[in-house]
Structures are given as structure tokens and as C-alpha cells.
Design an enzyme around this catalytic site. Structure first.
Site, PDB file in Angstrom:
ATOM      1  N   GLU A 101      49.164  22.481  66.900  1.00  0.00           N
ATOM      2  CA  GLU A 101      48.805  22.055  65.546  1.00  0.00           C
ATOM      3  C   GLU A 101      48.214  23.231  64.799  1.00  0.00           C
ATOM      4  O   GLU A 101      47.316  23.888  65.325  1.00  0.00           O
ATOM      5  CB  GLU A 101      47.816  20.893  65.592  1.00  0.00           C
ATOM      6  CG  GLU A 101      48.499  19.596  65.912  1.00  0.00           C
ATOM      7  CD  GLU A 101      47.540  18.423  66.018  1.00  0.00           C
ATOM      8  OE1 GLU A 101      46.368  18.589  65.629  1.00  0.00           O
ATOM      9  OE2 GLU A 101      47.953  17.365  66.483  1.00  0.00           O
ATOM     10  N   HIS A 152      47.745  14.986  61.623  1.00  0.00           N
ATOM     11  CA  HIS A 152      46.644  14.609  62.507  1.00  0.00           C
ATOM     12  C   HIS A 152      45.485  14.036  61.694  1.00  0.00           C
ATOM     13  O   HIS A 152      44.318  14.414  61.877  1.00  0.00           O
ATOM     14  CB  HIS A 152      46.156  15.785  63.358  1.00  0.00           C
ATOM     15  CG  HIS A 152      45.439  15.314  64.598  1.00  0.00           C
ATOM     16  ND1 HIS A 152      45.392  16.031  65.758  1.00  0.00           N
ATOM     17  CD2 HIS A 152      44.760  14.165  64.852  1.00  0.00           C
ATOM     18  CE1 HIS A 152      44.704  15.367  66.679  1.00  0.00           C
ATOM     19  NE2 HIS A 152      44.315  14.217  66.142  1.00  0.00           N
TER      20      HIS A 152
END
Lengths: 305, 546
Positions: A247, A266
Site C-alpha cells: 500500500e 484502505h
């Protein structure tokens, strides 16, 4: 305001790695978020550190071994984002079943996609939802989906008491049975050595053809390449993914660019309201620590104070 | 020897152990000196008498013997006899006629009983002389037990019983049931089934009656066939959680065709093709499919919408068919799982949703949890006798999961379920039996509770009490939208099933709070006699005809 709360203490905010490296040597209490990993070499410098209070649910970003070696207590915030994640799952389920994103994109691009919509928009009522992991978030998800008229399967290493199952309308299943029988699978379990790669290529192959997957937990629970392949081939009808490895995902990440995939950064558990709840809870814990009271949601018990 | 003694001897030879009845003056000559080994089981109204005998015969798997009192008694029993005939229940029904010496005067109680009974029963036997009485019962027994089973009435004038018996006694002879259809027809059927792209089986009550559900499962699995239950099926003939099971057909022409659409070859086994209820225009068989019927019932054969009918014993025919179809397995692997887990998940979720309003799914889920206990302990499961009517589709969905574990009436009448459950328990005292009935059904023949209490029958009775005839409200709402309230006679206010049960020697409790349900049901299951749990269920009208 925080400064007022901790009047007798020095409050330092570090927003970069460099600042953190500079300041950590003096800190007794560190409030940490997942955006900045607490690595072993960083903790090496934390000579006075006694408590890491994570302002979040997951502690993946903390090197727990290093913390343990230094006798540092690690606490997190449990449950503060459960409602937000659960609402996100409801949103994702409805959006996937309606083909919402595809239609929205087409309309913005100047089309009138009614025919597509009518051929592919489905109700949630009557579907079977499989919830993998029946912890705090799993329960919130189940409770919110129940009134939609769905059937609810769940899988967890610990089975709920029968009365609780009955009240929530839940049916316990083994993982393979759940995958084969659910129209929509949603993951709500922590990343552990046992759960890493839980949905590998083989397990993805056991998911009911045409089903949807929602992952708001951790990307490493799923073999992303195999998932991308199943989505490309149409074996899975679609997915809603809030988590990626790494990420942020690189531009050429295999799950970017697929028309049947709904992506969010997220953020399922960090609505504005959830952030407020998390901050409140983290501060509460720090105050408990300073008062010498027991902490909530301790992940790692450090050396006695 | 007198005709009565010959009859008593015949009872012995046929090993008849129970006689269900309600006597009158015209039957006293038949019953006087009844051998002690034949237990007379008294019912307080003939509808209850026949329904008890029906449940008894179905649970025992052999004919029941019934005695009815002359024209009024037969009249009371006609609805129950009609149900027994639709249920294909073998039953010998003695009806007393007035003394033949004054029949020409049309004395009290006399009527043309054969004429009265004929439309509702399989056959009528009228011995012409006392010498023929025992033989008439033997003939009725054989007729009743030859497929299709059904009630056969024997009309005996009261003076015959004291008349002379023929010295040559009526033997308890055996009739072997029809076996397999011609080999080439079975061969052809097997070929068609194997050659079909997507075959479908419709499995009906005769399969369960023949104890042949296992064969039907075997056939379905080898063919990978979609399996449907027969419309309004009175038995559970296929395990409902089997991955090949698709559900039960709706009793309406286009609904049946719709369900079977996509199946190029349909085999109906052991059921009419098809039982329909509300008239709906349209075809029964979808265009492009071929339908065959395998049945033991010549009348079913005659009226079926089938291109070809194989007439034969259901079990023997399925065995022969399996042999011809061969071992190769086409299912259930490769087929998407239906039923099973997803169905259970939906049921349990639906039950949770229905809890607050005491909806039927909540009641059934609570019941199911209790019914599963013996199965979990490896014991024989409960026999569920259902007459909940508006809730019956749900009762079947939740509770009629295993073949051999479910009975309902095939006629559409009321007043059968409670009494049939009492009869079933009398036939199989060691089996756990449960009645699930609506309040409307309960009130049609509650007298069976008295028999249950006198005979010491442990029977939990769950009354799904919605205060009216919900099935008719549903029908009215579907056919006359907006005018359902304009139909009179659909409300049942001012009734108290618990006090009625107590008055008849049973016990009972009313349940209004969801939390009280499970303990009340568990208590009823432990009771020694009949125990009524009157559950105040949700009164909203179900959508059964839309």
C-alpha cells in the site's frame, strides 16, 4: 487541545521518519499510526519508551519482537472502526450487486447504460453472504446485513454460542463449505501466520462461480494474482477491495484497472467519525497509562511499570 | 359358526390388532365378543376415527380397520375418507346397515351407503348374504392394499352378523404387488434419461410410501438430474438438503412448466402428473421437453400429461431402471450446490428476522433445533404430521427434510392432521411423533386428543395460531386485490385451544413471547400424554398465490 490534556508532559508531533528518529529517544509514550512503521532500528533509538499506543486497530506496522525485547507495552484501539467497516461492507455489497461503479463510469463517459444495468443489477435479498471471521467487525457486518433478507454463513476458529447464532441468524460452516455456498464472501479476520494466504489459488477456485469477494481486512489474506485472474476470467463476478499489497499499490498492480472491481484506499475503517472514535480511545488509553490504571486493548504486555 | 365368529377369525388371520370406530346400534352385533387381541380404539367423531386410522395405516405400512355407524356415521366420515383415498391409505371400513328384514321400510339410520361412499373411496363391497361377510372383508382388504392403496367400504346389514357363516373360511391370501414394467420400456426410458442434456426428476409420495427414496437419490445422482418435489406432496420423498434438490413444484400449470423449463426430459415418479390447485391457464409441460411417468396407479396413468407411462411397482421399477441406467455418475459434482448450507443459512437468518413478531420461520427453526436432538444422538428422527396449511410450504422447508419423516393430507381438507398423528403414534409407539397444525385445522377434529389421552399417547401438538383461515385470506388477496376483507367467514375469534385440550384430557400452554417458545416446546416433547402448545403467531397474510 491535546497539549491541554497532557499539561504536565511534553507533546511532540512527528510527521516524517526523520522527525521520528530525532524525537523518539526522549519519548516515554508513543502514539503511532499505521502510516509510519515502527521498525526495529527505529525502536533501537527509543531508550526511554514504555508504551506504544497505536491509534488504530491493527499493529502490523509495529515490530512486536523489537518492542518485546525492550519491554515496551503495545496497545491498540479495538472496535472503534467496526461500525464504519461494517457500513462499508454493506455499501460494497450493494454496489457490486448493482454494477454501480461500471454504470457510474459509463454515464460520466457520456453513455446511457440502462440496458447493461437491467441485465446486471441484482437484489441483495435472497442471497447468501459468507462472513469469514466473526469477531467484532464480523458481527457488526452480520447484524447490518440480516435485515436485507439474506442468508448468513460464517466461519471462525471459535464457534459462537448457539443462542447468539440464533439471535444473529447465523449458520456456522467450514471455510470450503462457506466459499462454495456463498454469493458474496467478506473477510473480517486478522493477519496471522495462520491466515496469511488463506484464500490461495486453490481456495479461490472453490468459491461459488459468479460470487463476489469483499476484502476490507488485509491484502495478504488473499493471493492477489490468483484473485485478479479469477476476476479477469469472470469466475468471480466482482470484488470490492480496500486493502492491497503493498500500500499504496503500484500503478501496474494486477487488481487495478479491472472493470468489475471496486477499489478504496484502505479507508473502510477511517471515516471521519471513526477517526474521532479512534483518537478518543487512544488518548483515553494514554491517560490511563499516565494515571497508572490498567489499559484497554493491550496487544503486548511490557515490563512492569 | 356365525358370520360374526367367522369375521373374528378373519381378524386373527389378518393379524388385525386395532379397530378404530364409533359404534351404534347397527354395529353392536359386529362388535359383541370382539377378541381381546383386537383393541377397539374409540374416536368421538367419525372424522377423527378415520383420520386416526389413516395415520395408523400410513405409519404401520399396512391396512387399518375401521367401523362406522350407519348413514350418519358414514356421512361424518366422508371428508376423512376422501382424504384417505387421496393419501392412498389402505383401509377397510365396515359400515353398519339396518336389519335387512325391514330395509324396505327405510328404517331409522338406513340409506344407500354404497351410493353415499362411492365418490370418496376406492371401492365398496356389499355382501349379499351372511355367509359372504368374512369373504367380503378379505376382498376389501386385498382391494385396499393393492396399489394404489385406498379405503374400501364394506356395508353389512346388522342381522347378517348372527347369520350362518360359510364353512370354507375367507383365507388371508396374498396379492403380490405389480412388479416392473416391460423390459423394453424400462430400457427405452433409461436410454432417454442418459441421452437427455438436462434431465429432471419429479419425485412423488409413492416413492416414500414404497420406502424407495434412496433409489431416487441414486438415480438422480447417476443422471445428475435436477430433482423437484411433487406439487403439494403429502410426503417427503427426497432429502431436501441434497445438492440436486431444487424445491417443490407449485400446483399451477404455468408455474410447473416454468420450473421445468430447460429440462429436455422429465420423469415423474410416483405422483400424479400433475396435481394442480388454483386454475391458471397455460401448459403443464414446457415446450421442447418430453415427459414420462412412472406410477403404480392406473388412474394416474390415464390422466397424466405424459407422452409415455410406465405402470409398475415404484420400488421394483426404480430398481430395474437403475440397472439399465448403469453405474456411471454425472452428479452432483460439477453442479452448483443448492439447498444444503445456503438453504440452512437462509432459514436461520429468516428465523432471526421473524423472532420479534413470532413469525412462523422462528417457530419452525426453534422446533427444528429440538427435533434434531435424536438425530444427533443417532436415533430415529421425528415423524412430523402437518396440517398447518398456510404455513405448510414453510413446514416442509424446515421440517420435512428426511424421507419417512413427514406426512400431510393430499386432499386439501381440514381435520386430519391431529388425528392422523395420534394414529401414527398408536402404530409406532416407539417413534417420536409431532403434530403441527393451524388453529383452523385443530378445531376440525380435536376429539382425537381425547383418544390420545385415553390411550396414553405422548403427542406434542404445535398449533400455529393466527386467528383465522390465513390460506383463504391469501387466496382472496391474490384473486381479488383490495377486496380480501370483503370475504366473510375467514376469522376465528374467541377460541382457546389450550382449554379445549384440557377438556379432552390433555394439557397445554399458550405462548405469546418468543422467549417462552423453546421451553414450552421442550416441555410438550417430554409430556406423557397429548400436550398442545398454542403459539400466537404473526397474523400477517402470507403470499401463497402470487
Amino acid at each position: 487541545m491535546l497539549a491541554a490534556l497532557f499539561r504536565e508532559h511534553d507533546l511532540v508531533v512527528a510527521t516524517t521518519r526523520e522527525e521520528a528518529e530525532r524525537e523518539i529517544g526522549d519519548a516515554e509514550v508513543l502514539v503511532s499510526t499505521a502510516f509510519h512503521p515502527l521498525t526495529a532500528d527505529l525502536l533501537e533509538r527509543a531508550h526511554r519508551l514504555r508504551l506504544i499506543q497505536v491509534a488504530g486497530v491493527g499493529v502490523d506496522h509495529v515490530d512486536l519482537e523489537a518492542a518485546r525485547a525492550r519491554g515496551v507495552t503495545v496497545a491498540a484501539v479495538a472496535g472503534a472502526n467496526a461500525v464504519s467497516v461494517a457500513e462499508h461492507v454493506v455499501m460494497a455489497a450493494l454496489a457490486l450487486l448493482r454494477g454501480l461503479v461500471r454504470s457510474d463510469r459509463a454515464l460520466h463517459a457520456g453513455e446511457w447504460p440502462l440496458a447493461d444495468w437491467m441485465g446486471g443489477a441484482h437484489d441483495l435479498a435472497g442471497r447468501t453472504v459468507g462472513v469469514v471471521g466473526m469477531g467484532r467487525i464480523g458481527r457488526e457486518v452480520a447484524a447490518r446485513l440480516l435485515p436485507f433478507g439474506v442468508g448468513l454463513l460464517y466461519h471462525d476458529i471459535r464457534r459462537l454460542p448457539p443462542e447468539e447464532e440464533a439471535a444473529l441468524g447465523l449458520t456456522c460452516a467450514d471455510l470450503d463449505g462457506l466459499l462454495a455456498s456463498s454469493d458474496l464472501v467478506t473477510l473480517h479476520l486478522p493477519l496471522t501466520p495462520e491466515t496469511r494466504g488463506l484464500l490461495d489459488a486453490q481456495r479461490i477456485g472453490r468459491i461459488k462461480p459468479g460470487a463476489f469477494l469483499i476484502n476490507t481486512a488485509r491484502a495478504e489474506l488473499v493471493d492477489e494474482a490468483a484473485l485478479a485472474e479469477a476476476l479477469r476470467s469472470g469466475r468471480l463476478a466482482g470484488a470490492a477491495l480496500d486493502v492491497f499489497h503493498p500500500e499504496p499499490p503500484p500503478r501496474d498492480h494486477p487488481l487495478r484497472g479491472l472493470p468489475n472491481v471496486l477499489l478504496t484506499p484502505h479507508g473502510a475503517g477511517v471515516t471521519v467519525e471513526a477517526q474521532e472514535r479512534i483518537a478518543q480511545a487512544a488518548v483515553q488509553n494514554v491517560i490511563r497509562w499516565l494515571d497508572g490504571r490498567p489499559l484497554a486493548d493491550v496487544v503486548l504486555e511490557g515490563a512492569p511499570r | 359358526m356365525k358370520a360374526r365368529e367367522a369375521f373374528h377369525l378373519w381378524l386373527e388371520r389378518r393379524e388385525v390388532r386395532r379397530l378404530f370406530g364409533n359404534p351404534g346400534s347397527t354395529e353392536v352385533p359386529m362388535l359383541v365378543g370382539l377378541p381381546a387381541r383386537v383393541r377397539f380404539t374409540l374416536g368421538l367423531q367419525e372424522a377423527a376415527v378415520v383420520a386416526m386410522a389413516d395415520g395408523y395405516a400410513q405409519a404401520a405400512g399396512r391396512p387399518a380397520l375401521v367401523e362406522l355407524h350407519a348413514a350418519p356415521g358414514l356421512g361424518n366420515a366422508i371428508g376423512a375418507l376422501f382424504t384417505a383415498w387421496k393419501n392412498r391409505t389402505p383401509m377397510v371400513v365396515a359400515v353398519g346397515q339396518q336389519d335387512s328384514r325391514h330395509l324396505h321400510l327405510e328404517p331409522l339410520l338406513a340409506a344407500d351407503m354404497a351410493e353415499m361412499a362411492r365418490g370418496a373411496v376406492k371401492g365398496v363391497v356389499e355382501p349379499a348374504r351372511p355367509e359372504d361377510v368374512a369373504a367380503a372383508f378379505e376382498r376389501a382388504w386385498r382391494l385396499a392394499s393393492t396399489p394404489p392403496g385406498g379405503p374400501v367400504v364394506v356395508v353389512v346389514p346388522s342381522d347378517f352378523w348372527d347369520g350362518p357363516a360359510e364353512s370354507g373360511m375367507a383365507e388371508a391370501g396374498r396379492v403380490e404387488a405389480p412388479g416392473t414394467p416391460p423390459h423394453e420400456a424400462v430400457e427405452e426410458l433409461a436410454r432417454r434419461l442418459r441421452g437427455a442434456g438436462s434431465p429432471a426428476l419429479v419425485v412423488g409420495a409413492a416413492v416414500d410410501r414404497a420406502g424407495a427414496a434412496g433409489l431416487a437419490v441414486e438415480l438422480a445422482e447417476r443422471l445428475g438430474a435436477a430433482v423437484w418435489g411433487d406439487p403439494l406432496g403429502p410426503r417427503a420423498s427426497f432429502p431436501r438438503d441434497h445438492p440436486l434438490y431444487r424445491g417443490e413444484l407449485m400446483p399451477g400449470a404455468p408455474r410447473i412448466a416454468q420450473a421445468l423449463l430447460g429440462s429436455d426430459f422429465v420423469l415423474v415418479v410416483g405422483a400424479p402428473a400433475f396435481l394442480v390447485y388454483p386454475f391458471l391457464p397455460g401448459p403443464l409441460v414446457p415446450p421442447g421437453s418430453e415427459l414420462w411417468l412412472l406410477t403404480d396407479d392406473p388412474a394416474e396413468a390415464a390422466r397424466a400429461v405424459a407422452e409415455r407411462v410406465l405402470l409398475g411397482g415404484v420400488r421394483a421399477s426404480l430398481e430395474a431402471l437403475l440397472e439399465r441406467v448403469g453405474e456411471e455418475q454425472r452428479g452432483p459434482e460439477g453442479l452448483p450446490p443448492r439447498g444444503g448450507l445456503a438453504e440452512r443459512a437462509w432459514q436461520r437468518a429468516e428465523a432471526a428476522r421473524a423472532r420479534g413478531r413470532m413469525g412462523v420461520p422462528f417457530v419452525l427453526e426453534t422446533l427444528r433445533a429440538l427435533l434434531e436432538r435424536p438425530l444427533a444422538a443417532g436415533e430415529e428422527g421425528w415423524l412430523v404430521v402437518d396440517e398447518a396449511v398456510s404455513a405448510s410450504p414453510l413446514v416442509r422447508r424446515w421440517l420435512a427434510t428426511e424421507p419417512g419423516g413427514y406426512l400431510t393430507a393430499a386432499s386439501g381438507g381440514l381435520g386430519w392432521g391431529l388425528a392422523a398423528a395420534v394414529g401414527a403414534k398408536l402404530a409406532r409407539p416407539e417413534r417420536r411423533v409431532l403434530a403441527v397444525v393451524g388453529d383452523g385445522a385443530f378445531l376440525y377434529a380435536p376429539q382425537a386428543l381425547w383418544t390420545a389421552s385415553q390411550e396414553g399417547v405422548a403427542l406434542p401438538v404445535v398449533v400455529l395460531d393466527n386467528g383465522g383461515y390465513a390460506i383463504l385470506k391469501s387466496y382472496a388477496a391474490a384473486y381479488y386485490p383490495g377486496r380480501a376483507d370483503a370475504t366473510p367467514g375467514l376469522e376465528l375469534p374467541g377460541l382457546d385451544p389450550v382449554r379445549l385440550a384440557e377438556a379432552l384430557g390433555g394439557r397445554g400452554v399458550r405462548v405469546e413471547a418468543p422467549a417462552d417458545l423453546a421451553p414450552a416446546l421442550a416441555g410438550a416433547m417430554e409430556a406423557r400424554g397429548p400436550f398442545v402448545v398454542d403459539v400466537a403467531v404473526d397474523r400477517s397474510v402470507p403470499h401463497l398465490f402470487e
